[in-house]
Enzyme design. Sequence first.
Site, PDB file in Angstrom:
ATOM      1  N   ASN A   7       0.975  -1.223   0.047  1.00 40.29           N
ATOM      2  CA  ASN A   7       0.110  -0.084   0.037  1.00 40.29           C
ATOM      3  C   ASN A   7       0.804   1.162   0.016  1.00 40.29           C
ATOM      4  O   ASN A   7       1.537   1.477   0.793  1.00 40.29           O
ATOM      5  CB  ASN A   7      -0.855  -0.022   1.140  1.00 40.29           C
ATOM      6  CG  ASN A   7      -2.005  -1.200   1.235  1.00 40.29           C
ATOM      7  OD1 ASN A   7      -3.170  -0.838   0.660  1.00 40.29           O
ATOM      8  ND2 ASN A   7      -1.778  -2.147   1.652  1.00 40.29           N
TER       9      ASN A   7
ATOM     10  N   MET E   1       5.440   6.204   4.990  1.00 42.83           N
ATOM     11  CA  MET E   1       3.746   5.824   4.923  1.00 42.83           C
ATOM     12  C   MET E   1       3.438   4.510   4.305  1.00 42.83           C
ATOM     13  O   MET E   1       2.643   4.017   4.525  1.00 42.83           O
ATOM     14  CB  MET E   1       3.369   7.052   3.749  1.00 42.83           C
ATOM     15  CG  MET E   1       1.935   7.271   4.122  1.00 42.83           C
ATOM     16  SD  MET E   1       1.946   8.866   3.081  1.00 42.83           S
ATOM     17  CE  MET E   1       3.461   8.564   2.097  1.00 42.83           C
ATOM     18  N   PRO E   2       4.326   3.999   3.646  1.00 41.05           N
ATOM     19  CA  PRO E   2       3.994   2.687   3.216  1.00 41.05           C
ATOM     20  C   PRO E   2       3.497   1.484   4.087  1.00 41.05           C
ATOM     21  O   PRO E   2       4.093   1.418   5.183  1.00 41.05           O
ATOM     22  CB  PRO E   2       5.197   2.096   2.217  1.00 41.05           C
ATOM     23  CG  PRO E   2       6.044   3.282   1.909  1.00 41.05           C
ATOM     24  CD  PRO E   2       5.895   4.232   3.363  1.00 41.05           C
ATOM     25  N   PHE E   3       2.795   0.891   3.634  1.00 39.32           N
ATOM     26  CA  PHE E   3       2.283  -0.325   4.453  1.00 39.32           C
ATOM     27  C   PHE E   3       2.103  -1.710   3.696  1.00 39.32           C
ATOM     28  O   PHE E   3       1.457  -1.708   2.634  1.00 39.32           O
ATOM     29  CB  PHE E   3       0.929  -0.256   5.182  1.00 39.32           C
ATOM     30  CG  PHE E   3       0.369  -1.368   6.142  1.00 39.32           C
ATOM     31  CD1 PHE E   3       1.019  -1.323   7.471  1.00 39.32           C
ATOM     32  CD2 PHE E   3      -0.379  -2.190   5.609  1.00 39.32           C
ATOM     33  CE1 PHE E   3       0.443  -2.331   8.376  1.00 39.32           C
ATOM     34  CE2 PHE E   3      -0.823  -3.459   6.513  1.00 39.32           C
ATOM     35  CZ  PHE E   3      -0.248  -3.301   7.799  1.00 39.32           C
ATOM     36  N   GLN E  40       6.084   0.451   7.233  1.00 40.60           N
ATOM     37  CA  GLN E  40       5.733  -0.715   8.218  1.00 40.60           C
ATOM     38  C   GLN E  40       5.689  -1.794   7.266  1.00 40.60           C
ATOM     39  O   GLN E  40       4.826  -1.878   6.339  1.00 40.60           O
ATOM     40  CB  GLN E  40       4.467  -0.327   8.907  1.00 40.60           C
ATOM     41  CG  GLN E  40       4.360   1.057   9.503  1.00 40.60           C
ATOM     42  CD  GLN E  40       3.751   1.070  10.899  1.00 40.60           C
ATOM     43  OE1 GLN E  40       3.118   0.178  11.428  1.00 40.60           O
ATOM     44  NE2 GLN E  40       3.307   2.413  11.019  1.00 40.60           N
TER      45      GLN E  40
END
Lengths: 73, 73, 73, 73, 73, 73
Positions: A7, E1-3, E40
């Site tokens: 994401n 920010m990436p997940f 994360q």
Amino acid sequence: MPFVEVNITVGATKSQKALLVEGITDLLVNVLNKNPSSTQVVIKEVGTENWGISGRSVKKLREEGKTANISKT
Amino acid sequence: MPFVEVNITVGATKSQKALLVEGITDLLVNVLNKNPSSTQVVIKEVGTENWGISGRSVKKLREEGKTANISKT
Amino acid sequence: MPFVEVNITVGATKSQKALLVEGITDLLVNVLNKNPSSTQVVIKEVGTENWGISGRSVKKLREEGKTANISKT
Amino acid sequence: MPFVEVNITVGATKSQKALLVEGITDLLVNVLNKNPSSTQVVIKEVGTENWGISGRSVKKLREEGKTANISKT
Amino acid sequence: MPFVEVNITVGATKSQKALLVEGITDLLVNVLNKNPSSTQVVIKEVGTENWGISGRSVKKLREEGKTANISKT
Amino acid sequence: MPFVEVNITVGATKSQKALLVEGITDLLVNVLNKNPSSTQVVIKEVGTENWGISGRSVKKLREEGKTANISKT
């Protein structure tokens, strides 16, 4: 067999996305000894107004120049 | 109560998507004895440049005619 | 290529889970003409105290005999 | 550290989405004592023809005026 | 920010998981120029009876010695 | 109709989880005017060795007392 969902906010280029798919697949193949043909990586791009950190959208944080503290891009 | 997320590449028609929703719901109702009104099926369509198999995007694999080995469509 | 995530509460038997995997795969193969060997179905079982409907956990709703309105099981 | 994925049908306004991000973050911070700067909330909007309840798409249910039984909106 | 959500079957060792987390984070930082502290990676381990390929569980495929065609492990 | 997946590390108490389910449902009902009976909130608890931030597991970060910078708990 692994399935990876990445994401990120919108804005990555085609070549950046290709590097992510290639790199993550290589990792899973090398670390877990998985077959690459059954290793899938999916990139889900999310609009900055739909992604919140600290209770506010990334869109707003970027407009205020505050994302530097949270993310370089 | 069940929630099903179906990840596919873009390109399914409306009637194909309706068949998936109907079929998966029927399965959950019949196999698990779930109430259909609380059974939800969500289809998430992903661009072919955002879906990687074997470390390369489906878009690229299709351009090279190599997806036949991996997926018929 | 499809990847399906089925979220249900804990309690399904092995044979029920096998029927779900088989049935959903058949659907995707028949409706979307996908290759079965690249069609993956993952079942994620969630404890009833971790699944909420109407703002309350399924565990609580079941204890109070109220889940009948929401789900048969 | 928490990561929350909110799946809704398309149609929420910017201010509604901002309220969701803010409210969910506040909850996690207050209830779990999490650091807001590592609390992320992502809203994924799904087209009504891609979301099924009771085996039929929300799009169809709305056209037939039947969603009132299932969801107010 | 990436997940990033990594779905694998159970069985990875602690050091393998550490290598995945480190490697995927490095990739996102290097390719997308993301801040590591907001990147994360979550590993979700799924039992082999809950993961289906070709319409059958990985557990069954492994018992029959058929997973070699699909995954090395 | 909304479906919310809350990913947190293990350790929340029953009453904390109940507060999350209740609070998030109330938010969706109030902000989006959704029917509570079709609003579902699922909490997925992840082991600290399976959750990575900054390229390292939360387990390790906590052992080194470094999580204070990233998350209070």
